[in-house]
Design a protein around this motif. Structure first.
Motif, PDB file in Angstrom:
ATOM      1  N   THR A  65      19.080  17.038  -1.230  1.00 23.97           N
ATOM      2  CA  THR A  65      18.650  16.853   0.367  1.00 23.97           C
ATOM      3  C   THR A  65      17.400  17.898   0.817  1.00 23.97           C
ATOM      4  N   GLU A  79       9.005  13.889   4.100  1.00 32.23           N
ATOM      5  CA  GLU A  79       9.153  12.457   3.808  1.00 32.23           C
ATOM      6  C   GLU A  79       8.046  12.033   2.579  1.00 32.23           C
ATOM      7  N   THR A 109       9.742  11.698  -0.912  1.00 33.25           N
ATOM      8  CA  THR A 109      10.539  10.556  -0.860  1.00 33.25           C
ATOM      9  C   THR A 109       9.561   9.368  -1.847  1.00 33.25           C
ATOM     10  N   GLU A 110       8.170   9.414  -1.582  1.00 41.42           N
ATOM     11  CA  GLU A 110       7.491   8.691  -2.155  1.00 41.42           C
ATOM     12  C   GLU A 110       7.526   8.846  -3.793  1.00 41.42           C
ATOM     13  N   TYR A 131      10.027  10.917  -5.555  1.00 44.16           N
ATOM     14  CA  TYR A 131      11.399  11.324  -6.005  1.00 44.16           C
ATOM     15  C   TYR A 131      12.675  10.593  -5.147  1.00 44.16           C
ATOM     16  N   ASP A 132      13.650  10.291  -5.720  1.00 43.39           N
ATOM     17  CA  ASP A 132      15.058   9.799  -4.943  1.00 43.39           C
ATOM     18  C   ASP A 132      15.520  11.143  -4.404  1.00 43.39           C
ATOM     19  N   VAL A 133      15.081  11.320  -3.084  1.00 41.75           N
ATOM     20  CA  VAL A 133      15.576  12.371  -2.478  1.00 41.75           C
ATOM     21  C   VAL A 133      15.956  12.133  -1.017  1.00 41.75           C
ATOM     22  N   LEU A 134      16.936  12.847  -0.271  1.00 44.82           N
ATOM     23  CA  LEU A 134      17.178  12.595   1.038  1.00 44.82           C
ATOM     24  C   LEU A 134      16.779  13.562   1.996  1.00 44.82           C
ATOM     25  N   VAL A 135      16.050  13.088   3.155  1.00 49.32           N
ATOM     26  CA  VAL A 135      15.417  14.035   4.064  1.00 49.32           C
ATOM     27  C   VAL A 135      16.192  13.902   5.280  1.00 49.32           C
TER      28      VAL A 135
END
Length: 416
Positions: free
Chosen positions: A214, A224, A227-228, A230-234
């Motif tokens: 996260t 944000e 997220t372009e 890597y597969d991460v949560l913001v």
């Protein structure tokens, strides 16, 4: 030896770094970007020339021309949280040639807390740009920084000094991998997405195989962007407190002036590993006294990359050789700057004579046009170039040559 652009001043490097100061002390002397405009204005008012500051988690250094280092130190302390007395205890002062060589070593990564860490050169470029925008630089500093950048590039491409994964951001991930069992299952929260935060995120994705990292940043838009790639949560900054309740590993890279993680933000019985990558420290150090919290800062992390550093040490001689070669070229350029005032005076005298004679000729012959004037201007430039070339090619006789030209063309009288 150094040829000084300002005859009554010397070039100094005033610094506080990890070599003499711990993270807490360095934090007091951290310089923040918003202070640049006022700092530049005040520095000019007290006669400091061609200057800039670079401030990172490992060092804060003030480079510039001044009559004495104390003037620079007093101004720096005025714009930091440290006192003059505290600075005197940990300061490193280098002058003229030694100051130039020091900057080149810093840019090369030889002075980094983690040997060969090239993140410093990007910081030098960023900080120089900030000061240049405010009008603090001249030809000397421009050339100095460009040479430092050239040194960094050559060492990175021609030596093995930067080989292996050894940086503050990697050291953080290395620490996690070495101390946390089942790291891929842990809830990791990365707070702060500046340069170090972004590099840390990259290393987390690459090495931990963790798919539920996260990110939180004051500016959500900046987070944000990750997220372009890597597969991460913001999450929003307003959700920080709630996220901390379920966090197993917290990495703080906020770079703020005061703590962004305080005791009341984390439940007392919460078990957590906290890595503080900020200087000044952004995690309240008293959290480290809790039995269920493991807290480590940048100084602690730097001790965990010894294996990689060992292999990098073999590249030091090659890096030093590159520095010396570029330093010699810089010194040669400095020597040419010594003749700039007299060459400029010579050119101005020729331009005066050209304008005077052209005016007289036009009185006698109104038919003279721009073509003749252009030829005369070209002649002035050619004569100036020949004079400059002679001085550079015959340095041993430059003094006599300059004296003769000053007498013939009355150059000293013009300057006065």
């Amino acid at each position: 030896m150094i040829v000084k652009p300002y005859s009554d001043k010397a070039f100094f490097a005033i610094g506080v770094s990890y070599e003499k100061a711990d993270a807490e002390t360095r934090g007091k002397f951290t310089f923040f970007p918003e202070s640049v405009p006022d700092f530049v204005r005040e520095a000019k008012e007290i006669g400091i020339d061609n200057f800039f500051i670079v401030s990172t988690c490992n060092r804060s250094e003030f480079y510039g021309f001044s009559e004495n280092p104390e003037t620079m130190m007093e101004l720096y302390c005025k714009h930091s949280k440290g006192t003059m007395e505290e600075m005197k205890e940990v300061v490193s002062i280098k002058k003229n040639d030694e100051a130039i060589h020091h900057l080149f070593q810093v840019a090369a990564g030889l002075k980094s807390q983690i040997l060969g860490d090239f993140e410093i050169i990007s910081q030098i470029k960023i900080w120089f740009k900030r000061f240049k925008k405010q009008g603090s630089s001249g030809a000397f500093l421009e050339r100095l920084i460009n040479t430092a950048i050239q040194i960094s590039k050559k060492i990175k491409t021609e030596t093995t000094l930067s080989n292996g994964a050894a940086s503050v951001s990697f050291a953080a991930v290395h620490y996690i991998m070495a101390t946390e069992p089942a790291v891929s299952e842990k809830n990791i929260l990365l707070y702060g997405i500046g340069k170090i935060g972004r590099n840390t995120c990259t290393n987390l994705i690459k090495h931990t195989q963790n798919d539920h990292i996260t990110l939180i940043n004051r500016s959500r838009e900046k987070a944000e962007l990750m997220t372009e790639k890597y597969d991460v949560l913001v999450k929003d900054h307003t959700e920080l407190i709630d996220q901390l309740k379920s966090t197993d590993i917290l990495i703080v890279a906020t770079g703020a002036e005061s703590p962004t993680i305080t005791e009341e933000m984390i439940p007392y019985d919460k078990e957590m590993t906290i890595i503080d990558l900020s200087v000044p420290e952004n995690v309240m150090h008293t959290l480290g006294s809790r039995e269920n919290i493991q807290l480590i800062n940048v100084d602690g992390l730097s001790k965990m990359v010894d294996d990689t550093i060992g292999s990098r040490k073999d590249a030091i001689p090659a890096a030093q050789e590159i520095i010396e070669t570029c330093k010699t070229e810089f010194d040669e350029w400095l020597k040419t700057r010594e003749y700039v005032p007299v060459i400029q005076s010579f050119k101005e005298r020729l331009e005066f004579l050209q304008a005077f004679e052209t005016k007289n000729l036009k009185k006698k012959n109104p038919q003279i046009n721009g073509k003749e004037t252009l030829i005369a201007e070209k002649l002035v430039q050619n004569l100036t170039n020949q004079f400059a070339s002679y001085l550079l090619e015959n340095r041993e006789n430059a003094g006599e040559t300059i004296a003769m030209m000053e007498e013939i063309f009355r150059l000293k009288q013009i300057n006065e």
